[in-house]
Motif scaffolding. Structure first.
Motif, PDB file in Angstrom:
ATOM      1  N   ARG A  66       0.851  -1.183   0.000  1.00  0.00           N
ATOM      2  CA  ARG A  66       0.000   0.000   0.000  1.00  0.00           C
ATOM      3  C   ARG A  66       0.880   1.224   0.000  1.00  0.00           C
ATOM      4  N   LYS A  67       0.670   1.993  -1.037  1.00  0.00           N
ATOM      5  CA  LYS A  67       1.423   3.229  -1.066  1.00  0.00           C
ATOM      6  C   LYS A  67       0.499   4.374  -0.736  1.00  0.00           C
ATOM      7  N   PRO A  68       0.916   5.387  -0.079  1.00  0.00           N
ATOM      8  CA  PRO A  68       2.253   5.526   0.487  1.00  0.00           C
ATOM      9  C   PRO A  68       2.421   4.646   1.721  1.00  0.00           C
ATOM     10  N   PHE A  69       3.617   4.410   2.078  1.00  0.00           N
ATOM     11  CA  PHE A  69       3.890   3.541   3.202  1.00  0.00           C
ATOM     12  C   PHE A  69       3.408   4.159   4.509  1.00  0.00           C
ATOM     13  N   ASP A  70       2.852   3.285   5.279  1.00  0.00           N
ATOM     14  CA  ASP A  70       2.486   3.726   6.624  1.00  0.00           C
ATOM     15  C   ASP A  70       3.654   3.335   7.531  1.00  0.00           C
ATOM     16  N   PHE A  71       4.567   4.247   7.655  1.00  0.00           N
ATOM     17  CA  PHE A  71       5.801   3.908   8.359  1.00  0.00           C
ATOM     18  C   PHE A  71       5.578   3.535   9.811  1.00  0.00           C
ATOM     19  N   ARG A  72       4.601   4.179  10.351  1.00  0.00           N
ATOM     20  CA  ARG A  72       4.359   3.917  11.764  1.00  0.00           C
ATOM     21  C   ARG A  72       3.947   2.467  11.961  1.00  0.00           C
ATOM     22  N   LYS A  73       3.078   2.069  11.058  1.00  0.00           N
ATOM     23  CA  LYS A  73       2.601   0.699  11.160  1.00  0.00           C
ATOM     24  C   LYS A  73       3.722  -0.291  10.861  1.00  0.00           C
ATOM     25  N   LEU A  74       4.450   0.035   9.829  1.00  0.00           N
ATOM     26  CA  LEU A  74       5.562  -0.843   9.457  1.00  0.00           C
ATOM     27  C   LEU A  74       6.522  -0.979  10.617  1.00  0.00           C
ATOM     28  N   ASP A  75       6.766   0.145  11.232  1.00  0.00           N
ATOM     29  CA  ASP A  75       7.682   0.118  12.363  1.00  0.00           C
ATOM     30  C   ASP A  75       7.132  -0.734  13.496  1.00  0.00           C
ATOM     31  N   ALA A  76       5.853  -0.609  13.692  1.00  0.00           N
ATOM     32  CA  ALA A  76       5.233  -1.386  14.765  1.00  0.00           C
ATOM     33  C   ALA A  76       5.340  -2.878  14.498  1.00  0.00           C
ATOM     34  N   TYR A  77       5.077  -3.250  13.273  1.00  0.00           N
ATOM     35  CA  TYR A  77       5.199  -4.667  12.926  1.00  0.00           C
ATOM     36  C   TYR A  77       6.619  -5.152  13.140  1.00  0.00           C
ATOM     37  N   MET A  78       7.507  -4.344  12.640  1.00  0.00           N
ATOM     38  CA  MET A  78       8.901  -4.760  12.727  1.00  0.00           C
ATOM     39  C   MET A  78       9.363  -4.818  14.167  1.00  0.00           C
ATOM     40  N   HIS A  79       8.813  -3.954  14.960  1.00  0.00           N
ATOM     41  CA  HIS A  79       9.178  -3.983  16.368  1.00  0.00           C
ATOM     42  C   HIS A  79       8.796  -5.321  16.975  1.00  0.00           C
ATOM     43  N   GLN A  80       7.624  -5.753  16.589  1.00  0.00           N
ATOM     44  CA  GLN A  80       7.149  -7.041  17.075  1.00  0.00           C
ATOM     45  C   GLN A  80       8.060  -8.155  16.586  1.00  0.00           C
ATOM     46  N   PHE A  81       8.331  -8.058  15.315  1.00  0.00           N
ATOM     47  CA  PHE A  81       9.157  -9.077  14.695  1.00  0.00           C
ATOM     48  C   PHE A  81      10.530  -9.120  15.349  1.00  0.00           C
ATOM     49  N   LYS A  82      11.030  -7.975  15.575  1.00  0.00           N
ATOM     50  CA  LYS A  82      12.347  -7.899  16.180  1.00  0.00           C
ATOM     51  C   LYS A  82      12.334  -8.514  17.574  1.00  0.00           C
ATOM     52  N   GLY A  83      11.272  -8.225  18.284  1.00  0.00           N
ATOM     53  CA  GLY A  83      11.171  -8.753  19.635  1.00  0.00           C
ATOM     54  C   GLY A  83      11.242 -10.272  19.672  1.00  0.00           C
ATOM     55  N   SER A  84      10.455 -10.885  18.809  1.00  0.00           N
ATOM     56  CA  SER A  84      10.480 -12.349  18.867  1.00  0.00           C
ATOM     57  C   SER A  84      11.761 -12.909  18.275  1.00  0.00           C
ATOM     58  N   SER A  85      12.282 -12.248  17.288  1.00  0.00           N
ATOM     59  CA  SER A  85      13.542 -12.738  16.715  1.00  0.00           C
ATOM     60  C   SER A  85      14.656 -12.685  17.741  1.00  0.00           C
ATOM     61  N   SER A  86      14.649 -11.627  18.490  1.00  0.00           N
ATOM     62  CA  SER A  86      15.718 -11.519  19.476  1.00  0.00           C
ATOM     63  C   SER A  86      15.513 -12.535  20.591  1.00  0.00           C
ATOM     64  N   SER A  87      14.282 -12.898  20.818  1.00  0.00           N
ATOM     65  CA  SER A  87      14.029 -13.870  21.874  1.00  0.00           C
ATOM     66  C   SER A  87      14.587 -15.238  21.559  1.00  0.00           C
ATOM     67  N   ILE A  88      14.667 -15.549  20.298  1.00  0.00           N
ATOM     68  CA  ILE A  88      15.253 -16.855  20.001  1.00  0.00           C
ATOM     69  C   ILE A  88      16.714 -16.723  19.620  1.00  0.00           C
TER      70      ILE A  88
END
Lengths: 150, 613
Positions: A66-88
């Motif tokens: 979806r353009k334009p990018f919703d950076f806030r949302k993207l960041d939020a997703y990635m934050h989640q992703f990062k959290g679980s990735s770092s957990s393992i």
């Protein structure tokens, strides 16, 4: 100290995971939590991670369409992703997510896309490697102790 | 201390078996966390939903000792959960996040978290989390103990009723003897008797708490005795002891938030956090005017604490009074906590009007006054004092309907003197015209006894309505505000390490300060306003001026003694003791208060706000 050839191979594989930077210290923590009461803990957690992270990756992909990018949302997703990735202890994946977030914060759409592609690659590699590792582990039987990467 | 099974024979193996509730929406992390905790031999319950967690907690308050929660959750913000838990259950909460931004950590702290861990969390970190449980219990005990009189050592009145219902704790502490001494208002029910009488823990739901606060406000914080509160609340099955213990916590909470508010303001100013508006207080350049909020009569009366002026005065001059000055305040107290924007639930801050008793005396000695902002009515309980624009800004603090009692406890490092241009308008709720938020912010200096006083006297409603913009959240009446208040743009020389408010410097002297933060302890008869009328306090009614002459700095570095504490009908009220008993021997209590405060303050820093409630 692994006499069993399979175990030895397992140990080598494991070592290479560390050496190649796919996993970090946190992975060792997971291994340490594995015990008789919890013999497949590491694999369980990692499997859970796959499921959850796959979902997030999908979300991100959709968001990137979806353009334009919703950076806030993207960041939020990635934050989640990062959290679980770092957990393992998924080191490379985590590093890539950090980069992605930086791009989000600076509103760099191009950077986000690139970084995301890279991230997906790392993620796929990790899954493959861990998959092989666990498979071998199951065949080889329980490993004695978790050993620190050199 | 709790053991795994409640009520089992008193074998206390704490921290083994400590009951932890873990909340995280990420299943991977949750599984990991749960496993780690079990490895630490805690008794773990996990859930991925904050709402479920709250439900579990509410069902049985006594079921858990500690809560660990992720910050980012889809169904409820982690901070919100934090507040709820703190308010309703008074359990220690640890925040968990992959994001270690200072701002977030700060936010966690101000919302009352007792710790903030970064993901991925390691087992070593979890192995020590039980300390938070112990600390909290200890502190509560300490606080309740000191309320009565300074209990240097024993401090641990067993009365921390709600914290730990089973009497084991009490037994352990051996404060059985405390119980007798315990003020009658205090909750004494769950002390001493060990498992014999375990009263079911009362769940202080938001509604219940609201009623409680309304009752307290109605009675006036100093006159609020559990018995009367109970009557006013008119809730079945609520005992006087429940109320007493809740009242105690509430008072602690208020103290704490002002403490945190101060700190936060400081930090915020330093960090430039955007979150807390009150931070602006600290960093306000030239705080606007603090308009004292004119409290309505009822408010005044209610809040009014009748200290015999002379008594107070006398106190001031006594060594005790002086001594108070010397008390090192832990730091500015900020009501920052309260500001959680939009979290109405917890903060009951009541703005209380403080009446500066003797005009002649400088009341402000470094006693922290507690500023409570009543947030009953509005969500924005947090008064952002920070909103004051440089000139003439008035911060409106929406108070609760009819009462915005702001009791600000502030320790400001700066000798606040000239409460000048800061106008802190505390506005009762915008809806209610009557709300008078009288906020007396008492700024205390860290270590410097006073001179900082920002008393936000109750300002008239009208005043508030107009001006401020709104941010009326009372709570953040930072005590710092007090410092800010200076009539003359005096530079605060006070070496305040964390003084973010250099802003005061910019306060124009011309702006009258309506609110002066008056240091605690001086409960002044509101009529004796210490304050002389100020000049151009816009729209502020009669401004009373606190004569700072007598205000001395503890540390003496501030020369800013401007006699410009203007307080509109200012009254600084200070409640010497957080317990219901009123004023009795208050004078005597200054010292006590001071020491109590000190104790409090000691814990204030970094103390989770939650603990008090």
């Amino acid at each position: 100290m692994e006499r069993n050839p399979m175990r030895r191979q397992l140990a080598i594989m494991r070592q290479s995971l560390f050496d190649q930077g796919h996993v970090d210290e946190q992975f060792v923590q997971l291994e340490e939590l594995q015990d008789d009461a919890n013999p497949n803990f590491v694999e369980e957690v990692v499997t859970l991670y796959y499921r959850d992270s796959a979902r997030i990756i999908l979300n991100i992909e959709q968001a990137l369409e979806r353009k334009p990018f919703d950076f806030r949302k993207l960041d939020a997703y990635m934050h989640q992703f990062k959290g679980s990735s770092s957990s393992i202890g998924a080191k490379k994946v985590k590093a890539e997510s950090t980069l992605f977030r930086e791009y989000c914060k600076s509103g760099n759409g191009e950077g986000c896309m690139r970084s995301f592609q890279q991230l997906k690659k790392e993620y796929a590699t990790l899954r493959k490697k861990l998959g092989a590792y666990f498979q071998l582990a199951r065949q080889a039987g329980p490993v004695e102790t978790a050993s620190r990467p050199k | 201390m709790t053991v795994e099974q409640i009520g089992s024979e008193g074998k206390d193996q704490f921290p083994i078996g400590m009951r932890v509730l873990a909340v995280d929406d990420d299943p991977t992390c949750l599984l990991l966390l749960g496993t780690l905790l079990r490895r630490c031999q805690y008794h773990v319950t996990t859930t991925s939903q904050a709402k479920t967690a709250l439900k579990m907690l509410r069902e049985n308050k006594n079921k858990f000792d500690l809560v660990i929660s992720d910050v980012h959750m889809p169904d409820m913000d982690g901070f919100k959960l934090l507040e709820h838990v703190g308010l309703e259950m008074d359990l220690p909460v640890i925040m968990l996040s992959a994001n270690g931004d200072t701002k977030l950590v700060m936010k966690g702290i101000t919302h009352g978290a007792c710790d903030y861990l970064l993901k991925p969390v390691r087992i070593e970190e979890l192995q020590n989390i039980w300390q938070h449980v112990v600390r909290r219990k200890k502190k509560d005990r300490c606080n309740s103990g000191s309320k009565e009189k300074p209990h240097p050592d024993s401090g641990e009145a067993a009365g921390i009723g709600n914290v730990d219902n089973n009497g084991k704790l009490n037994k352990k502490r051996k404060d059985q003897n405390e119980d007798e001494d315990y003020e009658r208002d205090e909750n004494g029910h769950d002390n001493e008797d060990p498992s014999a009488q375990k009263k079911p823990r009362v769940v202080w739901s938001v509604e219940l708490h609201r009623k409680f606060v309304a009752a307290v406000n109605q009675l006036g914080i100093d006159k609020a005795v559990p018995k009367k509160i109970l009557e006013l609340m008119n809730v079945e099955k609520l005992t006087r002891e429940n109320v007493a213990s809740h009242l105690q916590k509430f008072r602690l909470y208020l103290k704490r938030i002002s403490c945190v508010a101060n700190q936060q303001a400081n930090m915020a100013a330093a960090l430039g956090t955007a979150d807390s508006a009150y931070l602006r207080m600290g960093s306000l350049n030239g705080l606007g005017n603090f308009h004292t909020l004119a409290g309505s009569d009822q408010l005044h009366n209610a809040a009014f604490r009748s200290f015999p002026p002379s008594g107070v005065l006398g106190r001031l001059n006594t060594p005790a009074g002086l001594g108070i000055r010397g008390l090192p305040s832990p730091g500015t107290i900020q009501l920052g906590h309260v500001q959680n924007s939009g979290n109405p639930t917890n903060d009951l801050s009541k703005l209380q009007s403080f009446v500066p008793g003797n005009h002649n005396t400088n009341i402000l000695q470094g006693m922290p006054m507690s500023l409570e902002l009543d947030r009953l009515q509005h969500n924005k309980s947090v008064g952002h004092i920070g909103e004051l624009p440089t000139t003439d800004s008035t911060t409106v603090f929406p108070g609760s309907g009819n009462l915005v009692d702001a009791r600000i406890t502030g320790f400001s490092n700066n000798p606040l003197l000239g409460v000048t241009s800061n106008s802190l308008m505390l506005e009762g709720s915008s809806q209610q015209a009557t709300s008078h938020t009288s906020v007396s912010a008492i700024g205390f200096q860290n270590g410097n006894a006073l001179s900082d006083f920002t008393s936000i006297a109750p300002a008239s409603n009208q005043l508030q309505d107009s001006k401020a913009g709104s941010q009326g959240q009372a709570s953040p009446i930072n005590c710092n505000a007090g410092q800010i208040i200076r009539s003359a743009p005096q530079e605060w020389n006070a070496p305040r390490k964390d003084a973010p408010y250099q802003s005061h410097a910019s306060i124009n002297s011309s702006i009258p300060i309506n609110s002066a933060m008056i240091q605690l302890g001086q409960c002044l008869d509101r009529n004796n306003s210490i304050f002389h009328k100020t000049t151009d306090l816009d729209s502020v009614g009669p401004l009373n001026f606190v004569d700072p002459l007598s205000i001395k700095h503890g540390e003496g570095d501030n020369s800013i003694m401007e006699p410009s504490v203007i307080e509109k009908e200012g009254y600084l009220m200070f409640q010497p003791r957080p317990h219901g008993s009123h004023v009795p021997d208050n004078i005597g209590s200054l010292e006590d208060l001071a020491s109590a405060m000190m104790k409090q303050e000691g814990g204030c820093n970094g103390y989770s706000l939650r603990t008090s409630i």
